[in-house]
Design a protein around this motif. Sequence first.
Motif, PDB file in Angstrom:
ATOM      1  N   ASP A 144     -44.207 -14.484   2.448  1.00  0.00           N
ATOM      2  CA  ASP A 144     -43.035 -14.132   1.658  1.00  0.00           C
ATOM      3  C   ASP A 144     -43.076 -12.658   1.262  1.00  0.00           C
ATOM      4  OD1 ASP A 144     -40.621 -15.032   0.085  1.00  0.00           O
ATOM      5  OD2 ASP A 144     -41.837 -14.214  -1.541  1.00  0.00           O
ATOM      6  N   PHE A 145     -41.922 -11.991   1.329  1.00  0.00           N
ATOM      7  CA  PHE A 145     -41.784 -10.581   0.984  1.00  0.00           C
ATOM      8  C   PHE A 145     -40.981 -10.400  -0.305  1.00  0.00           C
ATOM      9  CE2 PHE A 145     -39.867  -6.408   1.073  1.00  0.00           C
ATOM     10  CZ  PHE A 145     -40.755  -5.578   1.738  1.00  0.00           C
ATOM     11  N   GLY A 146     -39.901 -11.157  -0.449  1.00  0.00           N
ATOM     12  CA  GLY A 146     -39.000 -11.046  -1.597  1.00  0.00           C
ATOM     13  C   GLY A 146     -37.665 -11.651  -1.227  1.00  0.00           C
ATOM     14  N   ASP A 147     -36.573 -11.168  -1.828  1.00  0.00           N
ATOM     15  CA  ASP A 147     -35.239 -11.723  -1.595  1.00  0.00           C
ATOM     16  C   ASP A 147     -34.216 -10.621  -1.383  1.00  0.00           C
ATOM     17  OD1 ASP A 147     -36.002 -14.470  -2.043  1.00  0.00           O
ATOM     18  OD2 ASP A 147     -36.042 -14.018  -4.181  1.00  0.00           O
ATOM     19  N   LEU A 148     -33.219 -10.895  -0.535  1.00  0.00           N
ATOM     20  CA  LEU A 148     -32.037 -10.064  -0.458  1.00  0.00           C
ATOM     21  C   LEU A 148     -31.222 -10.192  -1.741  1.00  0.00           C
ATOM     22  CD1 LEU A 148     -30.831 -10.901   3.183  1.00  0.00           C
ATOM     23  CD2 LEU A 148     -32.025  -8.822   2.446  1.00  0.00           C
ATOM     24  N   THR A 149     -30.241  -9.308  -1.929  1.00  0.00           N
ATOM     25  CA  THR A 149     -29.415  -9.386  -3.134  1.00  0.00           C
ATOM     26  C   THR A 149     -28.488 -10.584  -3.104  1.00  0.00           C
ATOM     27  OG1 THR A 149     -27.724  -7.932  -2.167  1.00  0.00           O
ATOM     28  CG2 THR A 149     -29.473  -6.886  -3.467  1.00  0.00           C
ATOM     29  N   GLN A 150     -28.214 -11.138  -1.911  1.00  0.00           N
ATOM     30  CA  GLN A 150     -27.442 -12.369  -1.786  1.00  0.00           C
ATOM     31  C   GLN A 150     -27.781 -13.040  -0.469  1.00  0.00           C
ATOM     32  OE1 GLN A 150     -23.077 -11.708  -1.059  1.00  0.00           O
ATOM     33  NE2 GLN A 150     -23.630  -9.546  -1.261  1.00  0.00           N
ATOM     34  N   GLY A 151     -27.719 -14.370  -0.457  1.00  0.00           N
ATOM     35  CA  GLY A 151     -28.018 -15.119   0.753  1.00  0.00           C
ATOM     36  C   GLY A 151     -26.923 -14.952   1.787  1.00  0.00           C
ATOM     37  N   ARG A 152     -27.311 -14.681   3.031  1.00  0.00           N
ATOM     38  CA  ARG A 152     -26.333 -14.511   4.101  1.00  0.00           C
ATOM     39  C   ARG A 152     -27.045 -14.513   5.459  1.00  0.00           C
ATOM     40  NH1 ARG A 152     -27.355  -9.525   1.650  1.00  0.00           N
ATOM     41  NH2 ARG A 152     -27.176  -7.638   2.936  1.00  0.00           N
ATOM     42  N   SER A 153     -26.251 -14.734   6.493  1.00  0.00           N
ATOM     43  CA  SER A 153     -26.739 -14.655   7.869  1.00  0.00           C
ATOM     44  C   SER A 153     -25.846 -13.686   8.633  1.00  0.00           C
ATOM     45  CB  SER A 153     -26.724 -16.036   8.525  1.00  0.00           C
ATOM     46  OG  SER A 153     -25.385 -16.458   8.765  1.00  0.00           O
ATOM     47  N   GLY A 154     -26.098 -13.537   9.936  1.00  0.00           N
ATOM     48  CA  GLY A 154     -25.300 -12.617  10.741  1.00  0.00           C
ATOM     49  C   GLY A 154     -25.486 -11.173  10.335  1.00  0.00           C
ATOM     50  N   ILE A 155     -26.705 -10.818   9.907  1.00  0.00           N
ATOM     51  CA  ILE A 155     -26.995  -9.485   9.389  1.00  0.00           C
ATOM     52  C   ILE A 155     -27.525  -8.605  10.524  1.00  0.00           C
ATOM     53  CG2 ILE A 155     -28.206  -8.202   7.598  1.00  0.00           C
ATOM     54  CD1 ILE A 155     -28.816 -10.822   6.224  1.00  0.00           C
ATOM     55  N   ALA A 156     -27.123  -7.346  10.514  1.00  0.00           N
ATOM     56  CA  ALA A 156     -27.701  -6.352  11.418  1.00  0.00           C
ATOM     57  C   ALA A 156     -28.520  -5.367  10.601  1.00  0.00           C
ATOM     58  CB  ALA A 156     -26.604  -5.624  12.184  1.00  0.00           C
ATOM     59  N   ALA A 157     -29.664  -4.925  11.133  1.00  0.00           N
ATOM     60  CA  ALA A 157     -30.606  -4.123  10.350  1.00  0.00           C
ATOM     61  C   ALA A 157     -31.142  -2.956  11.154  1.00  0.00           C
ATOM     62  CB  ALA A 157     -31.771  -4.997   9.882  1.00  0.00           C
ATOM     63  N   CYS A 158     -31.497  -1.876  10.436  1.00  0.00           N
ATOM     64  CA  CYS A 158     -32.107  -0.704  11.053  1.00  0.00           C
ATOM     65  C   CYS A 158     -33.076  -0.082  10.049  1.00  0.00           C
ATOM     66  CB  CYS A 158     -31.052   0.303  11.495  1.00  0.00           C
ATOM     67  SG  CYS A 158     -29.953   0.857  10.191  1.00  0.00           S
ATOM     68  N   MET A 159     -33.811   0.968  10.472  1.00  0.00           N
ATOM     69  CA  MET A 159     -34.852   1.501   9.594  1.00  0.00           C
ATOM     70  C   MET A 159     -35.192   2.932   9.959  1.00  0.00           C
ATOM     71  SD  MET A 159     -36.217  -0.477  12.188  1.00  0.00           S
ATOM     72  CE  MET A 159     -37.357  -0.182  13.554  1.00  0.00           C
ATOM     73  N   ASN A 160     -35.828   3.627   9.002  1.00  0.00           N
ATOM     74  CA  ASN A 160     -36.509   4.884   9.289  1.00  0.00           C
ATOM     75  C   ASN A 160     -38.003   4.649   9.158  1.00  0.00           C
ATOM     76  OD1 ASN A 160     -36.974   4.914   6.511  1.00  0.00           O
ATOM     77  ND2 ASN A 160     -35.807   6.779   6.121  1.00  0.00           N
TER      78      ASN A 160
END
Length: 324
Positions: free
Chosen positions: A258-274
């Motif tokens: 476990d890492f933590g939680d998003l601000t709201q539950g949802r799916s279909g998310i796209a993600a990127c990073m530096n």
Amino acid sequence: MPIKSTRTQASYYNFFGASGTLAGAPIPGVPRGDRGVWAGGRDNVGPRTNRIDYVNIPTTSNASDFGDIPVTGEGQRGITNGSRGVFGGLYTGSENTDICYLTIANNGTNATDFGNLAAANSSMGSCASETRGVWGGGNEAYPSPTNRIQYVTTAVLSNTSDFGDLTQGRWGAAGLSDGSRGLFGGGSTGSFTDVIDYITIANASNATDFGNLLNARELFQGGVSDETRGVWGGSYGPGVYGNVIQYVIIATKSNCSDFGDLTQGRSGIAACMNATRGVWGGGYKSGGPDVDTMDYVTIQTNANASDFGNLSLARGWGGAASGD
């Protein structure tokens, strides 16, 4: 007097390896950058879109308009080599073979044709090294998912080549990488799965079992990573839109923690990073419609996500990539 090194953390890992000892052959770095882009997608109560948004990842803000992808649709996933973003697996009402690309630094331009997938597909997982982008699984003949893995050399316009097979055919998996090893987590085989597969991106071969996600509800997550850690956020299934964030050490086969939680539950998310921060954008939440929310975390720090800003359009099931 010692001379201070100008080597960046990323290039330090590339030369010495994560342990800080000479590693022989250089380890490829994670392809990423300070600009994140989101392409396409669909509001569950509205139309599909061809819009591309971008943000400056180190600075929380709302997204700005970048340009458009050539075909309006959803379900595509992005890869990057750190400068070029490539998107494949578009659903326009049916699966599509189109792959398009953009130069991430050049906002104000539209994406253009790159080549074609091996077969019409959508809802694949994706991961990349600095030279190669890989898509795994997806819907080639819904509702029977494929186990096909295919790849491109990101700098060369072409059709995909065969890489191997996932351990099971599935769609809606989420991919990430440390620049050398690629992971595909979750998805649906016809029922939800918690399986994580891994590949060595430079070596075309079949995937191998890595471990398991926290549960078998993980569908249409978004994955982010650095040189050591892979992090997935969000989930769906069955009938539950989760806010869970979970992580693994990519070099070590294991189950998620476990890492933590998003601000709201949802799916279909796209993600990127530096180099340090992962950002999730959009998604679909219980009861709909889709959201324009962007969340972020520091990849090496277990914590709940914080608000980043908003996309220019509420949407889920798009693709994301980052670069400089």
